[in-house]
Design a protein around this motif. Structure first.
Motif, PDB file in Angstrom:
ATOM      1  N   GLU A   5     -41.213 109.222  16.348  1.00 12.86           N
ATOM      2  CA  GLU A   5     -40.141 108.532  17.053  1.00 12.86           C
ATOM      3  C   GLU A   5     -38.785 108.808  16.424  1.00 12.86           C
ATOM      4  O   GLU A   5     -38.684 109.086  15.241  1.00 12.86           O
ATOM      5  CB  GLU A   5     -40.366 107.011  17.051  1.00 12.86           C
ATOM      6  CG  GLU A   5     -41.662 106.577  17.665  1.00 12.86           C
ATOM      7  CD  GLU A   5     -42.684 106.251  16.592  1.00 12.86           C
ATOM      8  OE1 GLU A   5     -43.442 105.300  16.798  1.00 12.86           O
ATOM      9  OE2 GLU A   5     -42.715 106.957  15.569  1.00 12.86           O
ATOM     10  N   SER A   6     -37.757 108.716  17.237  1.00 11.10           N
ATOM     11  CA  SER A   6     -36.405 108.800  16.727  1.00 11.10           C
ATOM     12  C   SER A   6     -36.062 107.471  16.071  1.00 11.10           C
ATOM     13  O   SER A   6     -36.732 106.460  16.285  1.00 11.10           O
ATOM     14  CB  SER A   6     -35.427 109.077  17.866  1.00 11.10           C
ATOM     15  OG  SER A   6     -35.365 107.964  18.744  1.00 11.10           O
ATOM     16  N   SER A   8     -33.643 105.509  16.749  1.00 12.43           N
ATOM     17  CA  SER A   8     -33.273 104.510  17.752  1.00 12.43           C
ATOM     18  C   SER A   8     -34.507 103.883  18.389  1.00 12.43           C
ATOM     19  O   SER A   8     -34.537 102.674  18.662  1.00 12.43           O
ATOM     20  CB  SER A   8     -32.387 105.134  18.836  1.00 12.43           C
ATOM     21  OG  SER A   8     -33.045 106.208  19.485  1.00 12.43           O
ATOM     22  N   ALA A   9     -35.552 104.683  18.594  1.00  9.89           N
ATOM     23  CA  ALA A   9     -36.781 104.150  19.188  1.00  9.89           C
ATOM     24  C   ALA A   9     -37.466 103.178  18.234  1.00  9.89           C
ATOM     25  O   ALA A   9     -38.009 102.149  18.653  1.00  9.89           O
ATOM     26  CB  ALA A   9     -37.730 105.299  19.548  1.00  9.89           C
ATOM     27  N   ILE A  10     -37.438 103.511  16.951  1.00 14.42           N
ATOM     28  CA  ILE A  10     -38.047 102.623  15.957  1.00 14.42           C
ATOM     29  C   ILE A  10     -37.281 101.304  15.896  1.00 14.42           C
ATOM     30  O   ILE A  10     -37.877 100.225  15.856  1.00 14.42           O
ATOM     31  CB  ILE A  10     -38.061 103.295  14.567  1.00 14.42           C
ATOM     32  CG1 ILE A  10     -38.912 104.563  14.597  1.00 14.42           C
ATOM     33  CG2 ILE A  10     -38.619 102.331  13.513  1.00 14.42           C
ATOM     34  CD1 ILE A  10     -38.767 105.426  13.361  1.00 14.42           C
ATOM     35  N   TRP A  11     -35.940 101.402  15.910  1.00 15.48           N
ATOM     36  CA  TRP A  11     -35.142 100.179  15.881  1.00 15.48           C
ATOM     37  C   TRP A  11     -35.384  99.312  17.108  1.00 15.48           C
ATOM     38  O   TRP A  11     -35.357  98.075  17.015  1.00 15.48           O
ATOM     39  CB  TRP A  11     -33.650 100.508  15.750  1.00 15.48           C
ATOM     40  CG  TRP A  11     -33.211 100.721  14.330  1.00 15.48           C
ATOM     41  CD1 TRP A  11     -32.737 101.862  13.770  1.00 15.48           C
ATOM     42  CD2 TRP A  11     -33.236  99.752  13.279  1.00 15.48           C
ATOM     43  NE1 TRP A  11     -32.459 101.673  12.441  1.00 15.48           N
ATOM     44  CE2 TRP A  11     -32.739 100.393  12.109  1.00 15.48           C
ATOM     45  CE3 TRP A  11     -33.607  98.407  13.200  1.00 15.48           C
ATOM     46  CZ2 TRP A  11     -32.622  99.724  10.888  1.00 15.48           C
ATOM     47  CZ3 TRP A  11     -33.501  97.754  11.988  1.00 15.48           C
ATOM     48  CH2 TRP A  11     -33.006  98.402  10.850  1.00 15.48           C
ATOM     49  N   GLU A  12     -35.632  99.931  18.239  1.00 13.56           N
ATOM     50  CA  GLU A  12     -35.939  99.159  19.452  1.00 13.56           C
ATOM     51  C   GLU A  12     -37.214  98.346  19.263  1.00 13.56           C
ATOM     52  O   GLU A  12     -37.301  97.191  19.679  1.00 13.56           O
ATOM     53  CB  GLU A  12     -36.069 100.091  20.650  1.00 13.56           C
ATOM     54  CG  GLU A  12     -34.740 100.638  21.160  1.00 13.56           C
ATOM     55  CD  GLU A  12     -34.909 101.608  22.324  1.00 13.56           C
ATOM     56  OE1 GLU A  12     -36.051 101.748  22.805  1.00 13.56           O
ATOM     57  OE2 GLU A  12     -33.904 102.211  22.740  1.00 13.56           O
ATOM     58  N   GLU A  13     -38.195  98.965  18.627  1.00 17.81           N
ATOM     59  CA  GLU A  13     -39.447  98.246  18.352  1.00 17.81           C
ATOM     60  C   GLU A  13     -39.217  97.107  17.363  1.00 17.81           C
ATOM     61  O   GLU A  13     -39.773  96.015  17.515  1.00 17.81           O
ATOM     62  CB  GLU A  13     -40.489  99.214  17.800  1.00 17.81           C
ATOM     63  CG  GLU A  13     -41.142 100.097  18.828  1.00 17.81           C
ATOM     64  CD  GLU A  13     -42.398 100.732  18.275  1.00 17.81           C
ATOM     65  OE1 GLU A  13     -43.496 100.172  18.495  1.00 17.81           O
ATOM     66  OE2 GLU A  13     -42.277 101.774  17.594  1.00 17.81           O
TER      67      GLU A  13
END
Length: 206
Positions: A5-6, A8-13
């Motif tokens: 994951e990028s 930003s995707a990790i932060w979304e989670e």
């Protein structure tokens, strides 16, 4: 399992896990936080974290860990917190200080101090004091390059380390276990800046 994951995707989670926590959906928050940490800590090279993002990676570890410890407390599983942290972060030294302190205090607060002493002793033993100015992870490269990167996974400020010492020596040994002699003996031998050592002595006797 390597991360793909990028950032930003990790932060979304992570933000979703925080939302679960705010809504008192503790089971969902704990499950998601555990999943995130397994991926973050399971990739030894952190290939999924973009170059130059050491500080951001540490923030991910800290934010996710805080969700986990608060969720476990909300589920009435505070006695499991330190075991879960050690399992997910793989190494005690890899646990961000704020997560470690919160988890230890939560576990102590519910009367479950079993294993906390050993846990904190292990963490404290993993760091070497350098010139009374900072602590470096045992075995980590303490050269100028490492310092320039300011990689929070390898270097601790004195104040951060002392916060753990205070919980260990004052809160646990003196207050909970009522063993002032052990606390004083440990503080006398520990590699602490002298001014900080005196502060811990004062707190221990107060």
């Amino acid at each position: 399992m390597a991360m793909t994951e990028s950032n930003s995707a990790i932060w979304e989670e992570i933000e979703r896990s925080e939302s679960y926590l705010v809504c008192s959906m503790h089971e969902e928050a704990a499950t998601l936080a555990s999943s995130i940490l397994k991926r973050l800590c399971g990739d030894k090279d952190n290939k999924g974290v973009e170059a130059g993002e050491d500080a951001g990676f540490y923030d991910m570890l800290e934010s996710t860990g805080m969700v986990l410890v608060q969720s476990l407390k909300g589920l009435g599983r505070a006695s499991e917190i330190l075991d879960q942290l050690k399992l997910l972060y793989v190494s005690v030294a890899a646990i961000p200080v704020q997560v470690l302190l919160t988890g230890a205090c939560f576990q102590i607060s519910v009367g479950s101090s079993f294993g906390v002493r050993e846990f904190l002793e292990e963490f404290l033993s993993k760091w070497n004091c350098v010139d009374g100015q900072y602590y470096v992870l045992v075995g980590a490269d303490a050269n100028v390059h490492c310092l320039e990167r300011c990689d929070a996974r390898f270097i601790l400020g004195v104040d951060q380390y002392i916060k753990v010492v205070e919980v260990y020596a004052v809160t646990l040994l003196v207050t909970v276990l009522n063993d002032l002699d052990l606390a004083v003996s440990w503080v006398e031998k520990a590699a602490l800046p002298e001014d900080k050592r005196q502060v811990i002595f004062i707190l221990s006797y107060s």
